[in-house]
Design a protein around this motif. Structure first.
Motif, PDB file in Angstrom:
ATOM      1  N   ILE A  45     -73.610  83.932  18.040  1.00 30.24           N
ATOM      2  CA  ILE A  45     -74.345  85.138  17.634  1.00 30.24           C
ATOM      3  C   ILE A  45     -74.769  85.065  16.164  1.00 30.24           C
ATOM      4  O   ILE A  45     -75.871  85.474  15.802  1.00 30.24           O
TER       5      ILE A  45
ATOM      6  N   ASP B 205     -72.666  92.620  19.563  1.00 27.92           N
ATOM      7  CA  ASP B 205     -73.206  91.498  20.353  1.00 27.92           C
ATOM      8  C   ASP B 205     -72.131  90.475  20.677  1.00 27.92           C
ATOM      9  O   ASP B 205     -72.148  89.875  21.745  1.00 27.92           O
TER      10      ASP B 205
ATOM     11  N   ARG C 262     -74.668  92.114  10.460  1.00 23.62           N
ATOM     12  CA  ARG C 262     -75.741  93.102  10.290  1.00 23.62           C
ATOM     13  C   ARG C 262     -76.619  92.761   9.086  1.00 23.62           C
ATOM     14  O   ARG C 262     -77.854  92.813   9.158  1.00 23.62           O
TER      15      ARG C 262
ATOM     16  N   LYS D  88     -80.280  93.608  13.045  1.00 17.51           N
ATOM     17  CA  LYS D  88     -80.624  93.307  14.453  1.00 17.51           C
ATOM     18  C   LYS D  88     -79.417  92.853  15.264  1.00 17.51           C
ATOM     19  O   LYS D  88     -79.379  93.004  16.488  1.00 17.51           O
ATOM     20  N   ARG D  89     -78.455  92.220  14.589  1.00 13.93           N
ATOM     21  CA  ARG D  89     -77.256  91.784  15.317  1.00 13.93           C
ATOM     22  C   ARG D  89     -76.006  92.401  14.687  1.00 13.93           C
ATOM     23  O   ARG D  89     -76.015  92.783  13.514  1.00 13.93           O
ATOM     24  N   SER D  90     -74.960  92.442  15.472  1.00 11.46           N
ATOM     25  CA  SER D  90     -73.715  93.039  14.972  1.00 11.46           C
ATOM     26  C   SER D  90     -72.546  92.513  15.790  1.00 11.46           C
ATOM     27  O   SER D  90     -72.729  91.720  16.721  1.00 11.46           O
TER      28      SER D  90
ATOM     29  N   SER E 205     -78.979  89.743   9.577  1.00  8.98           N
ATOM     30  CA  SER E 205     -80.040  89.906  10.572  1.00  8.98           C
ATOM     31  C   SER E 205     -80.847  91.174  10.327  1.00  8.98           C
ATOM     32  O   SER E 205     -81.573  91.618  11.214  1.00  8.98           O
TER      33      SER E 205
END
Ligand code: ZN
Length: 596
Positions: free
Chosen positions: A447, A419, A408, A414-416, A411
């Motif tokens: 990821i 994903d 998190r 935006k990602r975690s 990004s």
């Protein structure tokens, strides 16, 4: 083998007072060389050899009304003598069912419960054949009001097919499915809700005063959140929480479309309950945990489990991901679905951090090793466990946390880890392809990049503590380490009622240095009777670190004297709080993570 003819099982709670199920297994096309049968040595989800066959009380075989000789091959396998072509072979046996756990079978006049792994012999060479199971009621004296609860599909279209919640014929596509649907029978309470368009039943057996409407409402939110995380459609078209309620108990085991639970009566919500008592948090966390397994471990599986070898240990170094990630998401799902306030979630998380820091085993064993050795170490803990092993559940969940926060942060939210879970679900869960031993690293690399994957590998395969204080700070969460109490400590865990026993002696602690051992019974502190754990704690509370005390203890039947130097309580009680004034970036990250 020609077109597979179903294996037919009949199971009857024949003698509840003797805790005996009567079972038969009929094979229409037995092996001409002599049909072999076996019972699993373990149940998927509980990684310990349990030798379920030891509960088979009597076993005989027949074909065409004539007895057939059976030879026992090893602790859990038999071979029947060859029978004439065209003749069906039937085994008759009784199973002693008096294990009050989610792992085996239990039967008395109040209810019956079984896992297929405890009662259904596998027909070797035909484990891919479909199965029909006739679940019969107990003797009339006990049967009044008994119903069946299971996710095992009813054998619609067959003669004798069970009606909803009824006794009668059920079916499974193969042996693997047959043993993955535990069965509860008795006079239970039924509640239900819909999530993802699927009916979810809550089955409560045992005396209780549960507010089932409240429970259904909370679980519905938690289940919906998890379904949304992985994406519709749900992998099952029905789900059951099969719950046995007892005075004091806790346990759960995951299955593909149900879970078997044991819960304390006091942990269930009651009519008029205010807020979210700790016991209810525990129960919701357990339900959430087992439900998450519907995806993570029942369908996203280690390659080592595809297929399971139920005759012996199945080794994988990945339980930190399958149990640890599931342990991370169980409470997280409660807060993200709005059932648990963020402050309460941080309270639970702080307890997990404290529990991991308390054991020096974490400095000696990696979570990969702990996973591999689950069969002989995590599942068979002795008095030295805190000094020798790390929990792949607890530390695995903190690794998941650290991974989630780093994904998190890097990004900007935006990602975690969500994903990563979705990628694993698409790649492995939906396809049935097992996860290779380095498969989680690969998914994280995809990821979050190679550096993060390398960090993960080092963390999983090493024994370093996690940089949680630093990571949480970036999410507006305060991390404070303090002593559990101001009183000095003995360096041992005391337990017992009636007598004070040293349950664990911590490596490098004061008790160990003084020569005390786990199992010693403490009888006096400075010449005064050690009547209870509370009495010893009260004596310690009046002392200072560095003071010497004289202890008397029995080891076996010999009275021994020890001189011990009291130590300060270590600062390993972790308090996590929402920071009052987080930076705007931290506030945004925290909002994305906890919604608070
Ligand atoms: Zn689990």
């Amino acid at each position: 083998m020609s077109a597979a003819v179903p294996i037919r099982y009949v199971i009857r709670p024949a003698r509840p007072e003797a805790h005996l199920f009567e079972v038969s297994c009929t094979v229409a096309q037995p092996d001409a060389a002599g049909q072999r049968f076996s019972l699993p040595a373990w149940i998927p989800g509980s990684y310990m050899i349990r030798e379920f066959a030891r509960n088979i009380v009597s076993l005989r075989a027949e074909a065409g009304g004539k007895p057939v000789k059976l030879e026992k091959l090893d602790k859990h396998s038999w071979r029947a003598a060859p029978v004439a072509a065209g003749k069906a072979l039937t085994l008759h046996y009784e199973v002693y069912a008096w294990d009050l756990s989610v792992r085996a079978a239990h039967l008395d006049q109040t209810h019956g419960f079984f896992n297929g792994t405890s009662v259904f012999l596998a027909v070797e060479g035909q484990v891919d054949a479909p199965c029909l199971v006739d679940i019969q009621p107990p003797p009339a004296t006990a049967a009044k009001g008994w119903k069946v609860a299971t996710a095992l599909p009813r054998a619609a279209g067959e003669r004798g097919a069970a009606k909803a919640y009824g006794f009668g014929l059920y079916r499974a596509a193969n042996y693997d499915e047959l043993i993955d649907h535990p069965v509860e029978m008795g006079r239970y309470t039924l509640a239900h809700f819909e999530a993802g368009g699927v009916r979810h039943d809550i089955v409560l057996t045992g005396r209780h005063d549960c507010d089932t409407a409240r429970l259904a409402r909370d679980l519905e939110r938690v289940c919906n959140w998890q379904i949304e995380l992985f994406g519709a459609p749900t992998p099952m078209d029905y789900y059951a929480f099969l719950t046995l309620i007892v005075g004091d108990g806790y346990g759960g085991l995951e299955h593909r479309a149900s879970t078997a639970l044991i819960a304390s009566r006091g942990d269930l919500p009651w009519p008029g309950m205010k807020g979210l008592p700790d016991g209810y948090k525990t129960f919701l966390g357990l339900c959430s945990h087992e439900y998450f397994h519907t995806w993570n471990v029942k369908r996203i599986k280690p390659a080592a489990f595809t297929p399971y070898d139920l005759a012996q240990e199945n080794y994988t170094r990945l339980l930190w991901a399958f149990e640890g990630f599931t342990s991370y998401y169980d409470d997280l799902a409660l807060v993200r679905s709005g059932v648990l306030p963020a402050e309460d979630y941080l309270g639970l998380l702080g307890k997990t951090v404290s529990a991991v820091l308390r054991g020096s085993g974490r400095l000696k064993q990696s979570v990969a090793e702990s996973s591999f050795d689950a069969w002989t170490k995590y599942y068979r803990q002795d008095e030295n466990a805190p000094n020798a092993i790390v929990s792949y559940y607890a530390k695995g969940s903190l690794i998941a946390l650290a991974l989630d926060l780093q994904l998190r942060e890097a990004s900007a939210g935006k990602r975690s880890l969500d994903d990563v879970m979705r990628l694993l679900w698409q790649r492995h869960g939906r396809t049935g392809a097992g996860v290779a031993e380095d498969g989680i690293y690969a998914a994280v690399a995809e990821i979050g990049g190679d550096a993060l994957a390398a960090w993960l590998r080092k963390t999983v395969e090493g024994t370093d503590d996690l940089p949680l204080a630093r990571l949480l700070k970036g999410f507006g969460v305060g991390y404070k380490a303090e002593a559990a109490s101001a009183a000095p400590v003995l360096g041992a865990k005391l337990a017992g009622s009636g007598e004070v026993k040293l349950a664990n002696v911590y490596d490098g602690g004061a008790a160990q240095a003084a020569g005390l051992s786990a199992g010693d019974v403490l009888v006096a502190v400075d010449g005064l009777k050690a009547g209870s754990v509370a009495a010893v704690e009260a004596m310690l509370a009046r002392r200072q670190p560095g003071e010497r005390v004289e202890l008397h203890a029995f080891r076996r039947d010999e009275l021994m004297r020890f001189e011990l130097t009291l130590a300060a309580a270590p600062a390993e009680s972790i308090k996590l709080t929402l920071a009052d004034k987080p930076t705007p970036a931290a506030r945004r990250l925290r909002k994305g993570w906890l919604g608070a």
